[in-house]
Design a protein around this motif. Sequence first.
Motif, short mmCIF file in Angstrom:
data_model
loop_
_atom_site.label_atom_id
_atom_site.label_comp_id
_atom_site.label_asym_id
_atom_site.label_seq_id
_atom_site.Cartn_x
_atom_site.Cartn_y
_atom_site.Cartn_z
N LEU A 68 -3.62 1.96 -6.01
CA LEU A 68 -4.16 0.61 -5.85
C LEU A 68 -5.54 0.48 -6.48
O LEU A 68 -6.20 -0.55 -6.29
CB LEU A 68 -4.26 0.28 -4.36
CG LEU A 68 -2.96 0.33 -3.55
CD1 LEU A 68 -3.27 0.24 -2.06
CD2 LEU A 68 -2.03 -0.80 -3.98
N GLY A 69 -5.99 1.49 -7.21
CA GLY A 69 -7.36 1.48 -7.71
C GLY A 69 -7.49 1.34 -9.21
O GLY A 69 -8.55 1.58 -9.76
N ARG A 127 -11.62 -1.39 -2.59
CA ARG A 127 -11.27 -2.24 -3.72
C ARG A 127 -9.80 -1.99 -4.06
O ARG A 127 -9.40 -0.86 -4.36
CB ARG A 127 -12.12 -1.93 -4.96
CG ARG A 127 -12.05 -3.06 -6.00
CD ARG A 127 -12.51 -2.62 -7.37
NE ARG A 127 -11.55 -1.73 -8.00
CZ ARG A 127 -11.65 -1.28 -9.25
NH1 ARG A 127 -12.70 -1.61 -9.97
NH2 ARG A 127 -10.75 -0.46 -9.76
N LEU A 128 -9.01 -3.05 -4.00
CA LEU A 128 -7.56 -2.94 -4.16
C LEU A 128 -7.09 -3.79 -5.33
O LEU A 128 -7.46 -4.96 -5.44
CB LEU A 128 -6.83 -3.40 -2.89
CG LEU A 128 -7.27 -2.76 -1.56
CD1 LEU A 128 -6.53 -3.42 -0.41
CD2 LEU A 128 -7.02 -1.26 -1.59
N THR A 129 -6.25 -3.22 -6.18
CA THR A 129 -5.58 -3.98 -7.23
C THR A 129 -4.16 -4.25 -6.75
O THR A 129 -3.34 -3.34 -6.66
CB THR A 129 -5.55 -3.19 -8.56
OG1 THR A 129 -6.89 -2.87 -8.94
CG2 THR A 129 -4.91 -4.03 -9.66
N VAL A 130 -3.88 -5.51 -6.42
CA VAL A 130 -2.62 -5.85 -5.74
C VAL A 130 -1.79 -6.87 -6.50
O VAL A 130 -0.70 -7.22 -6.05
CB VAL A 130 -2.91 -6.39 -4.32
CG1 VAL A 130 -3.60 -5.34 -3.47
CG2 VAL A 130 -3.75 -7.67 -4.38
N PHE A 140 -2.60 -12.27 -0.99
CA PHE A 140 -2.75 -11.02 -0.24
C PHE A 140 -3.86 -11.13 0.79
O PHE A 140 -3.75 -10.58 1.89
CB PHE A 140 -3.02 -9.85 -1.19
CG PHE A 140 -2.94 -8.51 -0.51
CD1 PHE A 140 -1.71 -7.95 -0.22
CD2 PHE A 140 -4.07 -7.82 -0.15
CE1 PHE A 140 -1.61 -6.72 0.43
CE2 PHE A 140 -4.00 -6.60 0.50
CZ PHE A 140 -2.77 -6.04 0.79
N ALA A 141 -4.93 -11.84 0.46
CA ALA A 141 -5.99 -12.06 1.45
C ALA A 141 -5.45 -12.80 2.67
O ALA A 141 -5.81 -12.50 3.81
CB ALA A 141 -7.14 -12.84 0.81
N THR A 197 4.23 -4.79 3.08
CA THR A 197 4.14 -3.42 3.59
C THR A 197 2.70 -2.91 3.53
O THR A 197 2.20 -2.31 4.48
CB THR A 197 5.06 -2.49 2.79
OG1 THR A 197 6.41 -2.94 2.89
CG2 THR A 197 4.97 -1.06 3.31
N LEU A 198 2.03 -3.16 2.41
CA LEU A 198 0.65 -2.71 2.27
C LEU A 198 -0.25 -3.39 3.30
O LEU A 198 -1.10 -2.74 3.92
CB LEU A 198 0.13 -2.99 0.86
CG LEU A 198 -1.36 -2.71 0.64
CD1 LEU A 198 -1.71 -1.25 0.93
CD2 LEU A 198 -1.78 -3.08 -0.78
N ALA A 199 -0.09 -4.68 3.48
CA ALA A 199 -0.93 -5.40 4.44
C ALA A 199 -0.76 -4.82 5.84
O ALA A 199 -1.74 -4.61 6.57
CB ALA A 199 -0.59 -6.88 4.42
N ALA A 200 0.49 -4.57 6.23
CA ALA A 200 0.74 -3.99 7.55
C ALA A 200 0.18 -2.58 7.66
O ALA A 200 -0.43 -2.21 8.67
CB ALA A 200 2.25 -3.99 7.83
#
Length: 452
Positions: free
Chosen positions: A104-105, A426-429, A366-367, A439-442
């Motif tokens: 994610l970076g 810092r996430l690249t989504v 995503f936010a 899934t990532l949010a959870a």
Amino acid sequence: MSTDAEHCTGQDHASRISGGTAAEIADSVRGLVERGALVPGHPLPSVRALAEQLGINRNTAVAAYRTLARSGVVVSQGRAGTRVAQHPRVPQEGFAAAGSLRDLGTGNPDPTLIPDLRPALAAAVGRPVLYGEPVIDRDLESWARDWIAPDAPGPVDGMGLTLTSGAVDAVERLLAQALLRDDAVALEDPCFLASIHLSRLGGYRAVPVPVDAEGMTVDGLRRALDQGVRAVVSTPRAQNPTGASLTAERAAQLREVLADHPYVLVIQDDYYSYLSRRPFHSIIGPEHRRWALIRSVSKFAGPDMCLAVTASDPETAARLAMRLSPGTTWVSHLLQRLTHAVMTDAGALALIERAGAHYAERNAAFAERLSAHGLPARAGDGLSLWVGVPAPARGVAERLMRRGWLARTGDEFRLGPTDEPSHHLRLTVHDLDEQAAETLAADLAAAAREAR
């Protein structure tokens, strides 16, 4: 931390320092460091001890250590003495060695939203370019002036235009023509990784200027100027890593502060330009004497399109040209023609506009997901998302790794050591599909709860 044995070995080697002048002593120490006899972190004799050891005046020893410090060989730690300099590794942008983890970076653009260069290749091929010809292709120069001149602070007639191999290359050359080793430069904190790397390689003293939701802070810039910085590097939009963009009010306040320092070099790196969803606001006033505005094509035309346009005051432009002259005196004209063909193609421009909208929409979505999972988040501008977490970020990142995700923590983007751990990731989504994003949010919400 060095062991007692290592310490003794270092002292044994330090006893081999020789010379009767400051230059001879400095050369001796450099030779010991280059041969590995003195390794990073090893202490050197005190000024008094070195003077007694070599039978020289203390001022000679002071001058030798000062020369070594300026060249980056040693660092002075006040009462703690002088040690061989250590050069810690600076994290780099791009893919990490994630193995089976989802990285994610990266900070990378979506390859499907980068214009296809193949149709433009035919337009890029022309007659060979020989030595002594203009360094900027005529068509690209006309396009570049139209692109950058409306946001330059001074009159177009007095504006210099320079091409470099990307924005980082431009910043490095601009700092090199303006600063000497140990000079102070104001950098945003948290900071773009390449800027941290450049300041360390150049031996500059980085003075951190905090960044909030509106960009570089006024009090932070004022404190940096009070410390004698000779250059300021600012990101007007999509600040990396925070995504902050300058508001009109904040930019006006920063211009007011800089008005009392017209000869401080102010560099604005507007790397995200075409993709940005925010208006451009300059911190450079019309009367400022030393300035540069950089725009790169890499984020929207592709990272391999290493070309940036720098507009600057005439003196800075002349010095920048001199920095280019000893090596590659121009950016490849094939690359220039390719850039011009892409950036004047209606289809390519439409794709770039769609890319900017896509990154903004995916980050905002995503936010919202994170907020729904109990982690309030707000999307800024840029390719990545700056996410606050209620626990030290390293602990959250470790727990994310157990769930299959590799994330960058805010600690990597800090300018200097601090006792307070970062509470940001810092996430690249933007490349996640709906299922992966959920899934990532959870997983992130769960990792934050566990770490807290």
